[in-house]
Design a protein around this motif. Structure first.
Motif, PDB file in Angstrom:
ATOM      1  N   GLN A  53       0.813  -1.210   0.000  1.00  0.00           N
ATOM      2  CA  GLN A  53       0.000   0.000   0.000  1.00  0.00           C
ATOM      3  C   GLN A  53       0.849   1.264   0.000  1.00  0.00           C
ATOM      4  N   VAL A  54       2.059   1.188   0.506  1.00  0.00           N
ATOM      5  CA  VAL A  54       2.940   2.351   0.566  1.00  0.00           C
ATOM      6  C   VAL A  54       3.211   2.892  -0.844  1.00  0.00           C
ATOM      7  N   GLU A  57       0.510   5.352  -2.257  1.00  0.00           N
ATOM      8  CA  GLU A  57       0.296   6.672  -1.669  1.00  0.00           C
ATOM      9  C   GLU A  57       0.590   7.790  -2.662  1.00  0.00           C
ATOM     10  N   GLY A  60      -2.471   8.823  -4.292  1.00  0.00           N
ATOM     11  CA  GLY A  60      -3.553   9.315  -3.445  1.00  0.00           C
ATOM     12  C   GLY A  60      -4.290   8.246  -2.663  1.00  0.00           C
ATOM     13  N   VAL A  61      -3.810   7.012  -2.694  1.00  0.00           N
ATOM     14  CA  VAL A  61      -4.450   5.931  -1.940  1.00  0.00           C
ATOM     15  C   VAL A  61      -3.779   5.837  -0.581  1.00  0.00           C
ATOM     16  N   GLU A  62      -4.477   6.265   0.446  1.00  0.00           N
ATOM     17  CA  GLU A  62      -3.906   6.226   1.788  1.00  0.00           C
ATOM     18  C   GLU A  62      -4.531   5.160   2.675  1.00  0.00           C
ATOM     19  N   LYS A  63      -5.723   4.675   2.289  1.00  0.00           N
ATOM     20  CA  LYS A  63      -6.402   3.658   3.091  1.00  0.00           C
ATOM     21  C   LYS A  63      -7.037   2.632   2.155  1.00  0.00           C
ATOM     22  N   THR A  67      -6.492  -5.203   3.095  1.00  0.00           N
ATOM     23  CA  THR A  67      -5.071  -5.531   3.081  1.00  0.00           C
ATOM     24  C   THR A  67      -4.912  -6.962   3.591  1.00  0.00           C
ATOM     25  N   ARG A  90       0.178   3.731   9.316  1.00  0.00           N
ATOM     26  CA  ARG A  90      -0.735   3.612   8.176  1.00  0.00           C
ATOM     27  C   ARG A  90      -1.998   2.849   8.584  1.00  0.00           C
ATOM     28  N   CYS A  91      -2.904   2.640   7.615  1.00  0.00           N
ATOM     29  CA  CYS A  91      -4.180   2.018   7.951  1.00  0.00           C
ATOM     30  C   CYS A  91      -4.785   1.310   6.750  1.00  0.00           C
ATOM     31  N   THR A  92      -5.805   0.525   7.030  1.00  0.00           N
ATOM     32  CA  THR A  92      -6.614  -0.144   6.020  1.00  0.00           C
ATOM     33  C   THR A  92      -8.025  -0.272   6.584  1.00  0.00           C
ATOM     34  N   TYR A 117      -0.513   0.731  13.419  1.00  0.00           N
ATOM     35  CA  TYR A 117      -1.214   0.365  12.185  1.00  0.00           C
ATOM     36  C   TYR A 117      -2.675   0.170  12.559  1.00  0.00           C
TER      37      TYR A 117
END
Length: 129
Positions: A53-54, A57, A60-63, A67, A90-92, A117
């Motif tokens: 996911q990193v 970013e 623009g994808v932060e969540k 995952t 970070r988060c999901t 997390y």
């Protein structure tokens, strides 16, 4: 390698009701220097694996929506330390941890808590599920 007893036990365990992705999904694994078409990300549920996911970013994808994560990041190998550090803060929305070992699950969740997390929901599945 699975033994017959382990395989039978895994096949007879109740499979949890996992989230369903309705509509488009963009599934992103790990790739060095990925180039992702913004059209693929538009109006799609984002599904990632481990720390991939990193890389999203920058788009623009932060969540991510889901995952998937392995459960042995507590082993402190270089790859584990780097992955946990990349996931710090970070988060999901939905975390799905895959493991055949409940103590690994507990240790994984402790590691994720230590790096802050966040996730809204968490599911645990074994490898055969």
């Amino acid at each position: 390698m699975y033994s017959l007893q382990q395989s039978w036990r895994a096949m007879t365990q109740e499979i949890p009701t996992l989230p369903v992705v309705a509509g488009n999904a963009f599934v992103f694994g790990s790739a060095p220097n990925p180039v992702v078409s913004r059209e693929l990300l538009h109006d799609s549920k984002i599904v990632t694996a481990n720390a991939s996911q990193v890389s999203l970013e920058a788009y623009g994808v932060e969540k991510p929506y889901i995952t998937f994560m392995r459960s042995n990041m507590h082993e402190e190998r270089d790859v584990d330390t780097n992955t946990l550090e990349a996931l710090r803060g970070r988060c999901t929305e939905i975390l799905i941890v895959i493991s055949d070992n409940l103590s690994y699950l507990e240790q994984q969740l402790r590691c994720l808590s230590e790096i802050n997390y966040q996730y809204d929901e968490m599911f645990f599945v074994n490898k055969s599920q």
